[in-house]
Design a protein around this motif. Structure first.
Motif, PDB file in Angstrom:
ATOM      1  N   CYS A 197     -38.137 -18.186 -18.416  1.00  0.00           N
ATOM      2  CA  CYS A 197     -37.388 -18.761 -17.305  1.00  0.00           C
ATOM      3  C   CYS A 197     -37.960 -20.136 -16.985  1.00  0.00           C
ATOM      4  O   CYS A 197     -39.181 -20.292 -16.882  1.00  0.00           O
ATOM      5  CB  CYS A 197     -37.472 -17.853 -16.087  1.00  0.00           C
ATOM      6  SG  CYS A 197     -36.806 -16.200 -16.369  1.00  0.00           S
ATOM      7  N   ILE A 198     -37.105 -21.135 -16.843  1.00  0.00           N
ATOM      8  CA  ILE A 198     -37.586 -22.498 -16.631  1.00  0.00           C
ATOM      9  C   ILE A 198     -38.136 -22.679 -15.223  1.00  0.00           C
ATOM     10  O   ILE A 198     -39.110 -23.394 -15.018  1.00  0.00           O
ATOM     11  CB  ILE A 198     -36.475 -23.529 -16.911  1.00  0.00           C
ATOM     12  CG1 ILE A 198     -35.915 -23.342 -18.332  1.00  0.00           C
ATOM     13  CG2 ILE A 198     -37.007 -24.949 -16.741  1.00  0.00           C
ATOM     14  CD1 ILE A 198     -34.785 -24.301 -18.664  1.00  0.00           C
ATOM     15  N   GLY A 218     -35.737 -18.278 -26.054  1.00  0.00           N
ATOM     16  CA  GLY A 218     -34.615 -18.754 -25.257  1.00  0.00           C
ATOM     17  C   GLY A 218     -35.086 -19.203 -23.888  1.00  0.00           C
ATOM     18  O   GLY A 218     -35.962 -18.579 -23.285  1.00  0.00           O
ATOM     19  N   ILE A 219     -34.538 -20.297 -23.392  1.00  0.00           N
ATOM     20  CA  ILE A 219     -34.893 -20.782 -22.059  1.00  0.00           C
ATOM     21  C   ILE A 219     -33.663 -20.701 -21.155  1.00  0.00           C
ATOM     22  O   ILE A 219     -32.573 -21.126 -21.526  1.00  0.00           O
ATOM     23  CB  ILE A 219     -35.477 -22.211 -22.088  1.00  0.00           C
ATOM     24  CG1 ILE A 219     -34.535 -23.200 -22.780  1.00  0.00           C
ATOM     25  CG2 ILE A 219     -36.829 -22.209 -22.784  1.00  0.00           C
ATOM     26  CD1 ILE A 219     -35.029 -24.651 -22.728  1.00  0.00           C
ATOM     27  N   ILE A 220     -33.862 -20.107 -19.975  1.00  0.00           N
ATOM     28  CA  ILE A 220     -32.757 -19.876 -19.053  1.00  0.00           C
ATOM     29  C   ILE A 220     -33.170 -20.243 -17.635  1.00  0.00           C
ATOM     30  O   ILE A 220     -34.354 -20.390 -17.329  1.00  0.00           O
ATOM     31  CB  ILE A 220     -32.285 -18.404 -19.085  1.00  0.00           C
ATOM     32  CG1 ILE A 220     -33.427 -17.457 -18.671  1.00  0.00           C
ATOM     33  CG2 ILE A 220     -31.747 -18.038 -20.456  1.00  0.00           C
ATOM     34  CD1 ILE A 220     -32.997 -16.005 -18.523  1.00  0.00           C
ATOM     35  N   GLY A 269     -25.973 -22.868 -11.443  1.00  0.00           N
ATOM     36  CA  GLY A 269     -24.681 -22.390 -11.893  1.00  0.00           C
ATOM     37  C   GLY A 269     -24.224 -21.196 -11.083  1.00  0.00           C
ATOM     38  O   GLY A 269     -24.952 -20.664 -10.235  1.00  0.00           O
ATOM     39  N   THR A 270     -23.021 -20.758 -11.338  1.00  0.00           N
ATOM     40  CA  THR A 270     -22.478 -19.593 -10.649  1.00  0.00           C
ATOM     41  C   THR A 270     -23.214 -18.335 -11.108  1.00  0.00           C
ATOM     42  O   THR A 270     -23.927 -18.333 -12.120  1.00  0.00           O
ATOM     43  CB  THR A 270     -20.985 -19.433 -10.949  1.00  0.00           C
ATOM     44  OG1 THR A 270     -20.823 -19.168 -12.360  1.00  0.00           O
ATOM     45  CG2 THR A 270     -20.208 -20.695 -10.568  1.00  0.00           C
ATOM     46  N   ILE A 292     -27.939 -23.992 -18.487  1.00  0.00           N
ATOM     47  CA  ILE A 292     -29.176 -24.339 -17.784  1.00  0.00           C
ATOM     48  C   ILE A 292     -29.078 -25.647 -16.997  1.00  0.00           C
ATOM     49  O   ILE A 292     -29.893 -25.887 -16.102  1.00  0.00           O
ATOM     50  CB  ILE A 292     -30.388 -24.404 -18.751  1.00  0.00           C
ATOM     51  CG1 ILE A 292     -30.156 -25.452 -19.856  1.00  0.00           C
ATOM     52  CG2 ILE A 292     -30.678 -23.043 -19.337  1.00  0.00           C
ATOM     53  CD1 ILE A 292     -31.369 -25.640 -20.761  1.00  0.00           C
ATOM     54  N   ARG A 293     -28.090 -26.470 -17.284  1.00  0.00           N
ATOM     55  CA  ARG A 293     -27.932 -27.733 -16.550  1.00  0.00           C
ATOM     56  C   ARG A 293     -26.888 -27.639 -15.436  1.00  0.00           C
ATOM     57  O   ARG A 293     -26.594 -28.640 -14.774  1.00  0.00           O
ATOM     58  CB  ARG A 293     -27.560 -28.860 -17.517  1.00  0.00           C
ATOM     59  CG  ARG A 293     -28.674 -29.196 -18.510  1.00  0.00           C
ATOM     60  CD  ARG A 293     -28.213 -30.208 -19.550  1.00  0.00           C
ATOM     61  NE  ARG A 293     -29.278 -30.552 -20.475  1.00  0.00           N
ATOM     62  CZ  ARG A 293     -29.616 -29.811 -21.538  1.00  0.00           C
ATOM     63  NH1 ARG A 293     -28.943 -28.690 -21.799  1.00  0.00           N
ATOM     64  NH2 ARG A 293     -30.617 -30.178 -22.318  1.00  0.00           N
TER      65      ARG A 293
END
Length: 348
Positions: free
Chosen positions: A114-115, A48-50, A91-92, A82-83
């Motif tokens: 984590c990106i 998963g990428i976050i 994001g919030t 993620i966008r």
């Protein structure tokens, strides 16, 4: 042995604890429990990428992150948010927290990358569902602002996480090998700075400097200096007793670095550690004015008097080729040679 197995092995022992609140009881158990570890990764697993900190600048960062993971044979699952952008944040707090929780809860996801770092991860610490994560231990990789998550997850539930490249990093062959050695082969490696004299008769780049000589063993803890100093006095820093502390920094003037080391000293952290490694202080130039202490002087003032094995110059930090360090495992550090040797596997 994971947390669930350990708690089961305690049997009625936990029931014998005083009648205290749930969080206090868990804290008592966590003092006794072994650390939690994720599982070894294999081709075909889903990562998963976050983005739990700063917002991304462009779509290409997501694309290259996915390409990197696909290179290793992984499937990729994107975090829902993620966008997103909320000021400088991705994001919030609710959105970034949701992605973190969703990836740990999702049984189809074996690891989390984590990106990018940046800022903002510390805002999440008081709202993280640590019990959820303890029930679903898995790989979490990142550095810089991700230090906040790394520290909190070890402090709260003893989860071994990984200080190393984010998705937006430069994934060189050096980094790719360290990634494979750690997550796929689960090796007990020994990290030392690359030896590359080039056309010179001595090595000029990536030299280490011994502060205090010696060899020491202890649990490896650390990350970004700003984040760790900023968490002082909070419940999101682990116990540093008998640890080997590693630190790195970027874009901070020496006087600010000095202030943060002073914070670690005043908080009693430096007195607890058995060994110390400083990585790179990237773009930490003195500010204009009356001059400044340099990094060597700062380390001499705060680390030298401790008399513990210590060195600086390790390839840790905001650089292309960096060590990938499991936080919370036992290691042996040689301050004369500038090596960090893993004595304990970080995955199960």
């Amino acid at each position: 042995m994971n947390k669930r197995s350990f708690l089961k092995s305690l049997g009625l022992g936990v029931m014998g604890l005083p009648l205290i609140g749930k969080s206090d009881a868990l804290a008592t158990v966590n003092l006794l429990a072994p650390i939690l570890k994720g599982s070894v990764l294999k081709a075909g697993d889903t990562i998963g990428i976050i983005t739990p900190a700063s917002a991304l600048g462009n779509e290409e960062t997501i694309t290259t992150t996915k390409e990197v993971l696909q290179y290793f044979g992984f499937k990729v699952k994107e975090g829902k948010y993620i966008r997103e952008r909320y000021g400088n944040l991705a994001g919030t707090d609710d959105q970034r927290l949701a992605d973190l929780h969703d990836m740990f809860a999702d049984k189809s996801v074996q690891g989390i990358l984590c990106i990018r770092g940046g800022s903002g991860a510390s805002r999440l610490l008081g709202r993280i569902d640590y019990d959820l994560i303890a029930r679903n231990p898995k790989v979490l990789l990142g550095y810089s602002d991700i230090t906040a998550l790394i520290m909190a997850l070890y402090a709260k539930i003893g989860l071994v996480t990984f200080h190393g490249p984010v998705g937006a990093s430069t994934w060189s062959n050096f980094v790719a090998k360290t990634f494979t050695d750690q997550f796929i082969d689960n090796k007990l490696v020994t990290f030392s700075n690359p030896v590359n004299k080039g056309e010179s008769i001595v090595q000029y780049k990536d030299r280490i400097s011994t502060i205090n000589p010696g060899i020491v063993e202890g649990k490896l803890l650390g990350g970004n200096l700003t984040l760790i100093s900023g968490l002082c006095g909070s419940p999101y820093l682990p116990d540093f007793k008998d640890s080997i502390l590693f630190l790195e920094e970027i874009n901070e003037s020496p006087e600010k670095v000095d202030r943060m080391f002073c914070q670690l000293m005043n908080a009693g952290i430096l007195k607890q550690i058995k060994g110390f490694v400083f990585g790179k202080c990237t773009d930490c130039s003195p500010s204009a004015g009356y001059g400044s202490l340099n990094l060597d002087q700062i380390l001499r003032d705060y680390i030298k008097p401790l008399g513990i094995p210590s060195y600086s110059g390790a390839v840790i930090g905001h650089i292309d080729n960096q060590f990938l360090l499991p936080v919370g495992v036992k290691v042996r550090m040689d301050a004369d040679k500038g090596t960090i040797e893993f004595l304990e596997k970080a995955l199960v």
